[in-house]
Write an enzyme that holds these catalytic residues in place. Structure first.
Site, PDB file in Angstrom:
ATOM      1  N   GLU A   1      14.827   1.122  13.626  1.00 50.22           N
ATOM      2  CA  GLU A   1      14.441   2.141  12.661  1.00 50.22           C
ATOM      3  C   GLU A   1      14.443   3.512  13.339  1.00 50.22           C
ATOM      4  O   GLU A   1      14.569   4.549  12.687  1.00 50.22           O
ATOM      5  CB  GLU A   1      13.022   1.781  12.200  1.00 50.22           C
TER       6      GLU A   1
ATOM      7  N   ASN B   1       0.813  -1.232   0.000  1.00 52.02           N
ATOM      8  CA  ASN B   1       0.000   0.000   0.000  1.00 52.02           C
ATOM      9  C   ASN B   1       0.839   1.271   0.000  1.00 52.02           C
ATOM     10  O   ASN B   1       0.335   2.338  -0.365  1.00 52.02           O
ATOM     11  CB  ASN B   1      -0.994  -0.006   1.163  1.00 52.02           C
TER      12      ASN B   1
ATOM     13  N   ASP C   1      11.031   0.796  -0.240  1.00 50.52           N
ATOM     14  CA  ASP C   1      10.152   0.885   0.928  1.00 50.52           C
ATOM     15  C   ASP C   1       8.708   1.173   0.495  1.00 50.52           C
ATOM     16  O   ASP C   1       7.861   0.297   0.554  1.00 50.52           O
ATOM     17  CB  ASP C   1      10.635   1.967   1.894  1.00 50.52           C
ATOM     18  N   ASP C   2       8.460   2.423   0.079  1.00 48.73           N
ATOM     19  CA  ASP C   2       7.100   2.855  -0.273  1.00 48.73           C
ATOM     20  C   ASP C   2       7.221   3.795  -1.472  1.00 48.73           C
ATOM     21  O   ASP C   2       7.207   5.018  -1.316  1.00 48.73           O
ATOM     22  CB  ASP C   2       6.481   3.605   0.913  1.00 48.73           C
TER      23      ASP C   2
ATOM     24  N   ASP D   1       1.735  -6.154  11.524  1.00 45.08           N
ATOM     25  CA  ASP D   1       1.780  -4.758  11.961  1.00 45.08           C
ATOM     26  C   ASP D   1       1.882  -4.776  13.483  1.00 45.08           C
ATOM     27  O   ASP D   1       0.962  -5.242  14.168  1.00 45.08           O
ATOM     28  CB  ASP D   1       0.502  -4.030  11.512  1.00 45.08           C
TER      29      ASP D   1
ATOM     30  N   SER E   1       2.800  -7.148   2.602  1.00 48.40           N
ATOM     31  CA  SER E   1       1.582  -6.418   2.937  1.00 48.40           C
ATOM     32  C   SER E   1       0.906  -7.035   4.154  1.00 48.40           C
ATOM     33  O   SER E   1       0.998  -8.241   4.389  1.00 48.40           O
ATOM     34  CB  SER E   1       0.619  -6.421   1.751  1.00 48.40           C
TER      35      SER E   1
HETATM   36  P1  5GP Z   1       0.538  -2.488   3.668  1.00 47.41           P
HETATM   37  O1  5GP Z   1       1.042  -3.462   4.700  1.00 47.41           O
HETATM   38  O2  5GP Z   1      -0.810  -1.953   4.058  1.00 47.41           O
HETATM   39  O3  5GP Z   1       0.543  -3.033   2.275  1.00 47.41           O
HETATM   40  O4  5GP Z   1       1.567  -1.272   3.609  1.00 47.41           O
HETATM   41  C1  5GP Z   1       1.544  -0.195   4.505  1.00 47.41           C
HETATM   42  C2  5GP Z   1       2.011  -0.632   5.880  1.00 47.41           C
HETATM   43  O5  5GP Z   1       3.398  -1.003   5.819  1.00 47.41           O
HETATM   44  C3  5GP Z   1       1.988   0.478   6.938  1.00 47.41           C
HETATM   45  O6  5GP Z   1       0.714   0.581   7.538  1.00 47.41           O
HETATM   46  C4  5GP Z   1       3.054   0.026   7.903  1.00 47.41           C
HETATM   47  O7  5GP Z   1       2.537  -0.960   8.788  1.00 47.41           O
HETATM   48  C5  5GP Z   1       4.070  -0.628   7.009  1.00 47.41           C
HETATM   49  N1  5GP Z   1       5.158   0.295   6.621  1.00 47.41           N
HETATM   50  C6  5GP Z   1       5.314   0.946   5.453  1.00 47.41           C
HETATM   51  N2  5GP Z   1       6.435   1.672   5.458  1.00 47.41           N
HETATM   52  C7  5GP Z   1       7.008   1.479   6.652  1.00 47.41           C
HETATM   53  C8  5GP Z   1       8.208   1.958   7.248  1.00 47.41           C
HETATM   54  O8  5GP Z   1       8.992   2.740   6.679  1.00 47.41           O
HETATM   55  N3  5GP Z   1       8.464   1.517   8.503  1.00 47.41           N
HETATM   56  C9  5GP Z   1       7.646   0.645   9.163  1.00 47.41           C
HETATM   57  N4  5GP Z   1       8.014   0.261  10.388  1.00 47.41           N
HETATM   58  N5  5GP Z   1       6.520   0.185   8.635  1.00 47.41           N
HETATM   59  C10 5GP Z   1       6.195   0.597   7.379  1.00 47.41           C
END
Ligand code: 5GP
Length: 346
Positions: free
Chosen positions: A203, A20, A285-286, A140, A98
């Site tokens: 982190e 996401n 990362d994102d 998470d 994810s």
């Molecule tokens: P998803 O798991 O919903 O596909 O991607 C978003 C989630 O990834 C966020 O809600 C968070 O839990 C995790 N996330 C994304 N980037 C980071 C980051 O830089 N550090 C950490 N600790 N978690 C991240």
């Protein structure tokens, strides 16, 4: 060959990409226009050029994105779009991660979430998209130890039923929430059942005790690890554990600078680990939230730390060793790198 072409054509491995967080502006536009009643605009779903946010504010961005991505159809669309975008950026092997979510209002369940991600991976393969994709199921940390255990059980099931697409577990989420020791039983179980472990570690500062505990597992890869080494307030014993176990680091330059855990590119800990000769893998990362892609991240690392094209090539090639896929996949990737090299260095 100019730089932009070189970095895009460079075959690459992406090992740290949150689904996401990887949603592009184009896909976000589709979601925003489908869900106008939510009244969400782009400024809340990404951190633009020259902007930065505190880590807290970054986690708020994910909450907004989760509101937009809340059905099986959304998961299918964002996953296929993200996979195709990575492929178009020259990524040959991708490990997506994810956190399975349930949304009572739309019927999305954690199981259907994982099923849909797997369906999207198959769909891209069937369409001939030139990329090999694996999936890490994410925990998470905000959701606590019981949910973590459930997540591991779900991952175990899919590891067995997905034909090797589910390869591991990620521990992520707001690092300031909860303590890593609570996740040890779930992570130990995952490891014992054959799932690989990619853990976000150190982190933020002052997580030495947690990192020491989690390093004893040991993890198969470390996400960020920003404050592990002594020059960043970590310790020699943490450093020794990482080095002795040869645990690769997944390093995300733009994310760390925009998320304000690293003050500027030249002070990114990539330099420390790279100079040490330790396995260091450049990742995004994102890519959606931080408005980047893997080609840009390689180019940024090269320009910031003075890496030659030859050194960049070696960096991308060594990332193959750190994949969670089986050895035969790595062998195939090495062949792909070999066959693409002449075009880049003619
Ligand atoms: P998803 O798991 O919903 O596909 O991607 C978003 C989630 O990834 C966020 O809600 C968070 O839990 C995790 N996330 C994304 N980037 C980071 C980051 O830089 N550090 C950490 N600790 N978690 C991240």
């Amino acid at each position: 060959m100019d730089d932009a072409v070189f970095y895009r054509e460079l075959p690459k491995v992406e090992l740290h990409a949150h689904l996401n967080g990887s949603v592009s502006v184009q896909t976000m536009e589709k979601l925003i226009s489908q869900k106008q009643h939510l009244n969400i605009d782009h400024s809340r779903t990404a951190v633009g050029k020259g902007q930065s946010r505190t880590l807290d504010e970054c986690f708020e961005v994910f909450r907004v994105i989760h509101k937009l991505v809340d059905t099986d159809e959304d998961i299918l669309m964002v996953t296929t779009d993200v996979i195709k975008e990575f492929a178009a950026d020259g990524v040959k092997y991708l490990e997506l991660r994810s956190t399975p979510r349930e949304e009572k209002a739309t019927g999305l369940t954690k199981r259907s979430y994982v099923e849909t991600v797997i369906k999207a991976i198959h769909q891209c393969k069937n369409e001939g998209v030139d990329i090999d994709v694996r999936f890490l199921v994410a925990i998470d940390r905000r959701n606590g130890m019981e949910v973590a255990l459930e997540t591991v059980k779900l991952a175990e099931e899919f590891m067995l039923s997905s034909g090797g697409l589910v390869v591991g577990i990620d521990l992520s989420g707001d690092p300031t929430v909860g303590h890593g020791k609570n996740f040890l039983p779930a992570l130990e179980r995952a490891r014992n059942s054959g799932l690989k472990l990619a853990l976000h570690l150190s982190e933020v500062p002052s997580q030495q005790e947690e990192s020491a505990l989690l390093l004893n597992l040991p993890p198969d890869r470390i996400g960020h690890g920003t404050f592990l080494h002594p020059e960043m307030g970590g310790s020699q014993s943490l450093l020794d554990k990482v080095v002795q176990n040869n645990i690769p680091l997944e390093l995300c330059l733009t994310s760390n600078v925009k998320g304000q855990t690293v003050p500027c590119y030249s002070q990114h800990h990539f330099k420390y680990w790279y100079q040490l000769g330790h396995p260091s893998v450049i990742c995004t990362d994102d890519k959606g939230v931080f408005c980047t892609d893997l080609s840009q991240e390689y180019q940024l690392a090269a320009s910031t730390f003075g890496l030659s094209r030859e050194a960049v090539w070696t960096l991308s090639q060594r990332a193959i060793d750190c994949c969670f896929a089986e050895e035969s996949v790595k062998q195939q990737l090495r062949q792909t790198w070999k066959s693409l090299r002449p075009r880049l260095f003619q």
